[in-house]
Design an enzyme around this catalytic site. Structure first.
Site, PDB file in Angstrom:
ATOM      1  N   LYS A 166       0.880  -1.271   0.160  1.00  0.00           N
ATOM      2  CA  LYS A 166      -0.329  -0.524  -0.047  1.00  0.00           C
ATOM      3  C   LYS A 166       0.955   1.645   0.030  1.00  0.00           C
ATOM      4  CE  LYS A 166      -4.321   2.042   2.563  1.00  0.00           C
ATOM      5  NZ  LYS A 166      -4.646   2.026   1.185  1.00  0.00           N
TER       6      LYS A 166
HETATM    7  N1  PMP Z   1      -7.636  -1.540  -2.532  1.00  0.00           N
HETATM    8  C1  PMP Z   1      -6.862  -0.127  -2.649  1.00  0.00           C
HETATM    9  C2  PMP Z   1      -5.857   0.527  -3.645  1.00  0.00           C
HETATM   10  C3  PMP Z   1      -7.468   0.445  -1.860  1.00  0.00           C
HETATM   11  O1  PMP Z   1      -6.544   2.005  -1.215  1.00  0.00           O
HETATM   12  C4  PMP Z   1      -7.434   0.154  -0.785  1.00  0.00           C
HETATM   13  C5  PMP Z   1      -8.057   0.607   0.489  1.00  0.00           C
HETATM   14  N2  PMP Z   1      -6.735   0.557   1.484  1.00  0.00           N
HETATM   15  C6  PMP Z   1      -8.104  -1.155  -0.933  1.00  0.00           C
HETATM   16  C7  PMP Z   1      -8.193  -2.506  -2.069  1.00  0.00           C
HETATM   17  C8  PMP Z   1      -9.017  -2.058  -0.012  1.00  0.00           C
HETATM   18  O2  PMP Z   1      -7.976  -2.135   1.550  1.00  0.00           O
HETATM   19  P1  PMP Z   1      -8.930  -2.627   3.120  1.00  0.00           P
HETATM   20  O3  PMP Z   1     -10.425  -2.970   3.285  1.00  0.00           O
HETATM   21  O4  PMP Z   1      -7.595  -3.419   2.985  1.00  0.00           O
HETATM   22  O5  PMP Z   1      -9.257  -1.012   2.958  1.00  0.00           O
END
Ligand code: PMP
Length: 316
Positions: free
Chosen positions: A156
């Site tokens: 991320k």
């Molecule tokens: N894909 C992307 C590109 C994101 O930025 C996020 C948000 N973190 C997610 C998917 C969903 O991840 P999560 O459920 O862990 O927040």
């Protein structure tokens, strides 16, 4: 607002960070988005350890060593919430490189770039306005999702969000709420900051993780689907599949379970929020708000039986 910065609570937003911070110039940082929910006994930071674990793994894959343990960072998150008297909150840990080498070689001798860690928290009610009730309108973007041959998609990383930003802002400029991005091969990958699910004939499909972040909400929702005995299939999803699906929803910490009711102006199913989406959205709210996650019988990958695993297939 008080932030945690490199082990201390800052009373104001001035951390004294140089404009020559490496991350400001090159996007060489990682971050997390976490939600805390008010509960009857106080608050519940939903799956905090998993978020901090992903933060550390994201940093490691970018060769950034975070000088704190999972435990220290979890404690820091609680510290920030308490200092700001927050219970329903969005929490943003950010790891970035400070001033030092100005080339890409941050390990070059002479001016090593310090690793900084910041944790902030604020109230952020709803990512898509009214989405939980009414659903959002999405478009399929011309921008392709960052993919595994060009970057470390599972990190991320700040830099990846330029891709998200381009797709999201182009969608907004055309009057849509959100963009769905295809991967390099033309299969749907995810939305700009959330994972994608489609429902067809009672089965729930979600893209493989080759060009999508392994969302913690995605994982929670898959567990909820299993609880409700709905089959979940990790699959190559085409534009045709999306256009002919009965229901579509997005998952993410910020957007939770967000129904999509049209794609490029074409109604999804009957054009109103579908029953499976509605059920998952309310089960998700119940789970995060009552700290039910630990009771869901969630298993570590090593504990899964073959019958528990996602079926991986091609939908077409
Ligand atoms: N894909 C992307 C590109 C994101 O930025 C996020 C948000 N973190 C997610 C998917 C969903 O991840 P999560 O459920 O862990 O927040």
């Amino acid at each position: 607002m008080k932030n945690w910065f490199d082990g201390k609570i800052l009373k104001n937003l001035d951390a004294g960070i140089s404009v020559m911070s490496h991350t400001l110039h090159y996007g060489t940082g990682v971050f997390e988005g976490i939600r805390s929910y008010k509960t009857v006994t106080g608050y519940n930071v939903f799956r905090l350890e998993e978020h901090i674990d992903r933060l550390i793994r994201s940093a490691k894959s970018l060769r950034i060593q975070i000088p704190y343990t999972v435990r220290e960072l979890c404690e820091a998150v609680h510290h920030v919430l308490k200092e700001n008297h927050l219970s329903d909150a969005y929490i943003r840990p950010l790891v970035f490189l400070g001033e030092g080498n100005m080339g890409l070689d941050v390990g070059a001798p002479g001016k090593p770039n310090p690793v900084h860690v910041m944790i902030s928290a604020w109230k952020w009610d709803s990512y898509f306005k009214n989405s939980a009730l009414a659903g959002i309108h999405a478009t399929i973007s011309n921008y392709r999702r960052v993919f595994s041959d060009s970057t470390l998609v599972q990190a991320k990383a700040n830099g990846h969000y330029l891709n998200s930003y381009c797709a999201h802002m182009a969608a907004k400029a055309l009057g849509y709420d959100e963009a769905l991005l295809m991967d390099a091969d033309g299969f749907l990958a995810e939305a700009s900051a959330s994972n994608l699910f489609i429902v067809k004939n009672g089965t729930i499909y979600t893209p493989l993780l080759t060009s999508a972040l392994a969302g913690i909400t995605r994982d929670t929702v898959i567990t909820l689907c299993r609880e409700e005995s709905y089959p979940v299939v990790e699959s190559c999803i085409t534009v045709k599949d999306v256009m002919s699906s009965d229901e579509i929803f997005l998952t993410g910490t910020a957007c939770e379970v967000s129904p999509v009711i049209s794609i490029d102006g074409l109604p999804v199913g009957t054009g109103i929020v579908g029953t499976i989406t509605k059920m998952l959205s309310s089960r998700y709210q119940e789970t995060v708000r009552n700290n039910h996650y630990k009771h869901l019988g969630h298993k570590k990958p090593s504990e899964l039986k073959q019958s528990d695993r996602l079926i991986t297939s091609t939908l077409i």
